[in-house]
Design a protein around this motif. Sequence first.
Motif, PDB file in Angstrom:
ATOM      1  N   ARG A   1      10.633  -8.181  73.935  1.00  0.00           N
ATOM      2  CA  ARG A   1      10.991  -6.958  73.209  1.00  0.00           C
ATOM      3  C   ARG A   1       9.741  -6.159  72.849  1.00  0.00           C
ATOM      4  NH1 ARG A   1      10.468  -6.259  68.108  1.00  0.00           N
ATOM      5  NH2 ARG A   1      10.262  -8.506  67.744  1.00  0.00           N
ATOM      6  N   GLU A   2       8.681  -6.849  72.450  1.00  0.00           N
ATOM      7  CA  GLU A   2       7.435  -6.166  72.079  1.00  0.00           C
ATOM      8  C   GLU A   2       6.811  -5.466  73.278  1.00  0.00           C
ATOM      9  OE1 GLU A   2       5.359  -8.525  68.478  1.00  0.00           O
ATOM     10  OE2 GLU A   2       5.618  -9.744  70.294  1.00  0.00           O
TER      11      GLU A   2
ATOM     12  N   TRP B   1       8.448  -4.418  75.912  1.00  0.00           N
ATOM     13  CA  TRP B   1       9.352  -3.316  76.279  1.00  0.00           C
ATOM     14  C   TRP B   1       9.097  -2.092  75.394  1.00  0.00           C
ATOM     15  CZ3 TRP B   1      12.056  -1.911  80.274  1.00  0.00           C
ATOM     16  CH2 TRP B   1      13.036  -0.925  80.140  1.00  0.00           C
ATOM     17  N   GLU B   2       8.753  -2.322  74.130  1.00  0.00           N
ATOM     18  CA  GLU B   2       8.520  -1.226  73.198  1.00  0.00           C
ATOM     19  C   GLU B   2       7.258  -0.429  73.539  1.00  0.00           C
ATOM     20  OE1 GLU B   2       8.434  -3.065  69.383  1.00  0.00           O
ATOM     21  OE2 GLU B   2      10.620  -3.191  69.188  1.00  0.00           O
TER      22      GLU B   2
END
Length: 496
Positions: free
Chosen positions: A244-245, A247-248
Motif C-alpha cells: 500500500r505504501e 502504491w501511494e
Amino acid sequence: MTIFFNLLEGFRLILHGYPLAIIVLGVTMGILVGVLPGLSPAMGVALLVPFSYGMEPLSALILLGSVYAAANYGGTITAIAINTPGTPSAIVSTFDGYPLTQKGQPGRALGTSVIASTAGGLLGTLVLVFFSVPLAKAALKFGPAEYFALAVFGLTIISSLSRGNYVKAFIATLIGLLLNTVGMDPFTGYLRFTFGVPELAEGFSFIPALIGLFALGEIFLGIERSGALQKAGRKFSGKMPALREIWEIKRTILQSSLLGTLIGVVPGAGATIAAFIAYGEARRTSKHPEKFGQGALEGIAASGAATSGSVGGALVPLLTLGIPGSAATAVLIGALMLHGLTPGPELFKNNAPVVNGLFASLFLAYGVMFLLGYLGNQLWIRIISLPQALLYPIILSVAFIGSYAVSNSMFDVWSCLGFGILGWILRRYHFPTAPVILGLILGFLAETNFRRALLMGSARIFLVRPVSLGLLILATISFFYPLLKPKWDKVRTAKE
C-alpha cells in the motif's frame, strides 16, 4: 513492432547460461562498487574493462552494462544505512533514508530504494529502446546557455533542502560555490585561493568532500552528543514497506524516473543532477512536503528512481550518436571500440544483434538487482545494528580508504577530515550540509557555461534561446514556490 521484435531477438540471444551468469556477476560487482565510497560507477566500469578483453562483444557489453546499472543503486545502500553515500548521486538518498534509519526503520527505506531504483531503471531502459534517436537529437541542441540554465534550475533545489530555514540553506550553498572556486581558473589558467598548496591546483576532490561532510560529520556529531561511544547495539526493524505504501508513491516513482531519464540524456548532466532535481520536484508536488527530510518514502523513491532512470538516458546519446552522456558511458565508448564496435547510427545498422542483446540484458539486470537488493537488505540491517564502538571505526576506515583511493593521495584523506569537521560544525549549528554539496556539484557547470555563453554574445543569449529561457522560468518558480506557498495557504484559509 519492429522494435518489439528486435527486443525479442535480443532476449533470445541472452536467455541461456553464460549470458545470465555474466549478468548476475556484473550486478553483484556493481552493487559492491556502489557500496564502497570512492568507487564511482565510472571507476567500476573502468576497472572491469580489462577483464572483458577475451569476451565476445555482446558478453563484454552485458558485463559492463550490468555493472553500470547496479552501481548507481549500490551507492544508496550505505547512504541509507550509515549516512555514507557510496556514489555522488546517492547523496539525495541520505535526506530521508538516514532519518528513517535513525527512527529504527531501515528496512522500509532500503526496500523503497530498491523498488524505486528497479522501476526507474526499467522505465529508463524502455525509453532507451523506443525513443533513442529523437531524444538524442534534442539533447544535441543544448549549448552553454542551456547548461547554465540547467545548473541554475538545479541550484533552486536549496528551497527543498532548507527544512524551514532558507537563510541557512542559502549560506550553505554559497559555501559550496565558494569552495568550488578553489583551483585553476578554467579559462585563464590562473590559480585561485590555493595559498601555495600544489594539491589545490585542481580544486577539492569531490569524493573526499562528500564522504567527509556526510559520514565523518555525522560521526563527530554523534560522539559529541553521546559523550561516549555506545557499547550496546541498537535494534533496527527489518520490516519492508507495505504494498500500500509503494502504491501511494507510484506517481513520484513515475515522475522521478522520467525526469532522471530525460536529464540523463543531456550529455554531462548525470545522475547526481537528476537525483537533486527529481527530489526537489517530488517535494514541490507532494501532498505532504513537510515530511521531506524526516524519513519520507517519497524522497527516497525520488532519488532512487531518478538515479537509475538516468542510466538509460545516458546510454541514448552514447549508442545513437557516439557522444557520452556520463563519465561511465565515456568509459563504455572505449570498451565498444576495443571490441571493434563504433558507437553511433552505424552501430544499429551493422551490429543490431549486439544492441538488441544489450537492451534485453538491461531488463534482466534490473530484475537481478531487485532480487539481490531485496534479499541483501537483512545483511545491512545486521551491520548497522552493531554497537557504535565497533561501527564508527569501521565507517572511519572505509571513509579514509575511499578518499585515498580516488587519486592515491594523502592530501585527499586530510581533505576528507577537513570536510568532516566542516560538516560537524554545520550540523552543530543546524545548517544543512546537502546545499554545500549542491554548490560543489553545480558550481563548475554554472561558471564555465555562463562564461562560455557570454563569449558567444551578450547576456541576451539566456533569454532568446527557448530551452534556456524555459529552464530559467522553471528555476524561478521552483525557488519561490516553497517560499510563497505558506502565505497563499494562509490567504486561502482566511477567505474560507
